[in-house]
Design an enzyme around this catalytic site. Structure first.
Site, PDB file in Angstrom:
ATOM      1  N   GLU A   1      10.447  33.791 -13.636  1.00 21.23           N
ATOM      2  CA  GLU A   1       9.156  33.112 -13.468  1.00 21.23           C
ATOM      3  C   GLU A   1       9.312  31.603 -13.609  1.00 21.23           C
ATOM      4  O   GLU A   1       8.698  30.825 -12.890  1.00 21.23           O
ATOM      5  CB  GLU A   1       8.148  33.603 -14.515  1.00 21.23           C
ATOM      6  CG  GLU A   1       7.824  35.077 -14.422  1.00 21.23           C
ATOM      7  CD  GLU A   1       8.754  35.981 -15.240  1.00 21.23           C
ATOM      8  OE1 GLU A   1       9.956  35.664 -15.364  1.00 21.23           O
ATOM      9  OE2 GLU A   1       8.275  37.006 -15.728  1.00 21.23           O
TER      10      GLU A   1
ATOM     11  N   CYS B   1       7.430  37.075 -20.251  1.00 20.79           N
ATOM     12  CA  CYS B   1       7.676  36.799 -21.675  1.00 20.79           C
ATOM     13  C   CYS B   1       6.815  35.625 -22.141  1.00 20.79           C
ATOM     14  O   CYS B   1       6.202  34.905 -21.340  1.00 20.79           O
ATOM     15  CB  CYS B   1       9.163  36.502 -21.898  1.00 20.79           C
ATOM     16  SG  CYS B   1       9.650  34.851 -21.381  1.00 20.79           S
TER      17      CYS B   1
HETATM   18  N1  THU Z   1      13.464  37.864 -18.070  1.00 18.61           N
HETATM   19  C1  THU Z   1      12.779  37.286 -17.050  1.00 18.61           C
HETATM   20  O1  THU Z   1      13.354  36.878 -16.032  1.00 18.61           O
HETATM   21  N2  THU Z   1      11.438  37.166 -17.177  1.00 18.61           N
HETATM   22  C2  THU Z   1      10.728  37.578 -18.263  1.00 18.61           C
HETATM   23  O2  THU Z   1       9.537  37.312 -18.342  1.00 18.61           O
HETATM   24  C3  THU Z   1      11.388  38.345 -19.314  1.00 18.61           C
HETATM   25  C4  THU Z   1      12.861  38.382 -19.275  1.00 18.61           C
HETATM   26  C5  THU Z   1      14.928  37.946 -17.958  1.00 18.61           C
HETATM   27  C6  THU Z   1      15.680  37.096 -18.935  1.00 18.61           C
HETATM   28  C7  THU Z   1      16.993  37.829 -19.036  1.00 18.61           C
HETATM   29  O3  THU Z   1      17.824  37.394 -17.969  1.00 18.61           O
HETATM   30  C8  THU Z   1      16.617  39.277 -18.809  1.00 18.61           C
HETATM   31  O4  THU Z   1      15.347  39.277 -18.183  1.00 18.61           O
HETATM   32  C9  THU Z   1      16.549  40.120 -20.079  1.00 18.61           C
HETATM   33  O5  THU Z   1      15.729  39.531 -21.028  1.00 18.61           O
END
Ligand code: THU
Length: 160
Positions: free
Chosen positions: A75, A112
């Site tokens: 994101e 997240c």
């Molecule tokens: N991740 C995202 O790309 N977006 C989120 O909102 C949550 C987590 C990614 C970060 C990391 O590369 C993987 O997902 C595991 O946390």
């Protein structure tokens, strides 16, 4: 003492084909870019597609690093790229899809906390809500009309 209660409202779609044509196309692009994520450590791939008011679509996928915190979520890859390429454009919608190589993700997977904070910055900057659609690999899609649902009591520039 008194209590306050903050409610969050989401729309639930059972499948991609229930979305509007534009949202559907955006989610299809989020899914396609998710598959190209660089996530060798977590094996958890995320794709994000952003629709701007100038009609452009900006994509992002998570980019990991052997020094773990140096990676970045899908994101934020997408929204920072949108802010870089089209600083004057408004963000209309963001579609997000997440999938794991090791587990089945069939429930909506929300952004997240750090990504919510980053999205809130652009919603405040543009003085217009950003619709956020999120899903797992399959299953239902949740839609929030604004980042406010996902980030109650948000920290913003007014506190500085
Ligand atoms: N991740 C995202 O790309 N977006 C989120 O909102 C949550 C987590 C990614 C970060 C990391 O590369 C993987 O997902 C595991 O946390």
């Amino acid at each position: 003492m008194k209590e306050i209660s903050i409610t969050a409202t989401f729309q639930v779609f059972n499948a991609i084909d229930e979305l509007s044509e534009k949202a559907q196309s955006l989610m299809v692009q989020a899914i396609a870019i998710r598959k190209k994520a660089y996530a060798p450590y977590s094996k958890f791939k995320v794709g994000a597609a952003i629709l701007l008011d100038n009609g452009k679509v900006v994509l992002g996928s998570n980019q990991e690093n052997a020094a773990y915190p140096s990676g970045l979520c899908a994101e934020r890859v997408a929204i920072f790229q949108a802010g870089t390429l089209y600083p004057e454009a408004k963000i209309i919608k963001i579609a997000i899809s997440a999938a794991s190589d090791t587990n089945i993700t069939n429930t909506p997977i929300p952004p997240c906390g750090g990504c919510r904070q980053s999205i809130s910055e652009y919603e405040i900057k543009q003085e217009a809500p950003i619709a956020i659609y999120f899903m797992g690999e399959t299953g239902a899609i949740y839609k929030s009309e604004s980042i406010k649902n996902l980030l109650p009591l948000m920290f913003d520039k007014n506190f500085l």
